[in-house]
Write an enzyme that holds these catalytic residues in place. Structure first.
Site, PDB file in Angstrom:
ATOM      1  N   GLU A 260       7.037 -22.215   7.263  1.00 22.00           N
ATOM      2  CA  GLU A 260       7.402 -21.106   8.502  1.00 22.00           C
ATOM      3  C   GLU A 260       8.080 -22.017   9.338  1.00 22.00           C
ATOM      4  OE1 GLU A 260       4.018 -21.985  11.767  1.00 22.00           O
ATOM      5  OE2 GLU A 260       2.906 -21.157  10.304  1.00 22.00           O
TER       6      GLU A 260
ATOM      7  N   GLU B  59       0.858  -1.153  -0.200  1.00 23.29           N
ATOM      8  CA  GLU B  59      -0.029   0.036   0.046  1.00 23.29           C
ATOM      9  C   GLU B  59       0.829   1.146   0.064  1.00 23.29           C
ATOM     10  OE1 GLU B  59      -3.253   0.584  -0.451  1.00 23.29           O
ATOM     11  OE2 GLU B  59      -3.608  -1.459  -0.617  1.00 23.29           O
TER      12      GLU B  59
END
Length: 300
Positions: free
Chosen positions: A118, A87
């Site tokens: 992960e 953004e």
């Protein structure tokens, strides 16, 4: 082979006494319970504001000197980091090379779970090495538990290189908080659905990251008053927004704001300086460069 992670004692994995009967209540009661729990998120954020402020100040100094914001995480946490970075380009004209997210498992992990990613400490090192991490950069490692191996490794490698390391977790005394130079840990309590950290923990992480990146953008001059003056007007809606920003900041008519925007080659900050300081485009650019892009200092 990875060691089995011990989740006992983690606040984010505890059962929430208030929602044990959520499967037996009406829909309105159900969403009321969720809403009541969500209200605890902002309260938890309030308690870690000093740490968020410290992270903003430290990261802004690196960013001003050419450093990058590199968000690292797995699952929901990694996606929230990537979202925050993405953004910054349309909102503040930050190059995608200056702020980006790295997810355990790569780009595919944005849309689907990548099993085992992960848990790999080596993968984090490989990813950061591929992006040529330097001492100028900022590593923001995100994990609700505060002990995800990928995120822990990102901090460890970041420290080894000399980068600024920041952790965003939702458990106190976690390995990530202890390792990172600045640890941010809003404690939101047990989730509505046990262990579903995309809920309160995810909301808390999103709020922290919103504050963090917005604060940096303020510090580096991408905001004047409370206006986003480096927005990229790439479509009709954003051109109108840019026009409105110039109109508000310079206190001029909309027609004049449009003229300044065109004269400034669709760059909002120079257009505001042109309108308020009565200079041409090149002079406006020069003044902004001399004052680190901060319009308030140009006009002081």
């Amino acid at each position: 082979m990875c060691k089995q992670m011990n989740l006992e004692g983690l606040t984010t994995e505890a059962r929430n006494e208030a929602t044990k009967k959520i499967d037996q209540v009406s829909t309105l009661e159900m969403v009321t319970l969720i809403n009541q729990e969500d209200q605890k998120v902002a309260q938890a954020i309030e308690k870690v504001l000093p740490q968020i402020a410290a992270a903003i100040d430290a990261a802004a100094e690196r960013f001003k000197k050419g450093g990058r914001l590199i968000y690292c995480g797995a699952g929901t946490s990694g996606r929230l980091g990537a979202l925050d970075a993405i953004e910054l380009t349309p909102t503040y004209s930050v190059s995608p090379e200056r702020a980006f997210g790295i997810l355990a498992g790569g780009e595919k992990a944005m849309y689907q779970a990548i099993e085992g990613a992960e848990d790999s400490k080596e993968l984090a090192i490989e990813d950061l090495t591929q992006h040529q991490l330097t001492a100028r950069d900022v590593v923001i490692a995100i994990a609700a538990s505060g002990r995800t191996p990928y995120a822990v490794s990102a901090i460890e490698y970041g420290k080894k290189v000399g980068a600024l390391t920041i952790s965003v977790t939702c458990n106190n005394q976690s390995p990530m908080n202890q390792l990172a130079e600045i640890g941010i840990a809003p404690i939101v309590g047990p989730e509505v659905i046990t262990g579903s950290t995309r809920m309160k923990a995810g909301s808390a992480q999103k709020m922290v990251l919103n504050m963090f990146s917005t604060g940096i953008m303020v510090k580096v001059g991408n905001i004047y008053q409370n206006l986003m003056v480096n927005v990229q007007p790439t479509n009709e809606k954003l051109i109108q927004r840019a026009t409105n920003i110039i109109k508000e900041a310079a206190e001029i008519e909309e027609s004049q704001a449009k003229e300044y925007l065109e004269a400034a080659q669709l760059e909002v900050a120079p257009a505001i300086v042109m309108a308020k300081a009565h200079v041409d485009f090149q002079k406006a650019k020069q003044l902004l460069a001399e004052h680190d892009g901060r319009i308030s200092e140009v006009l002081a």
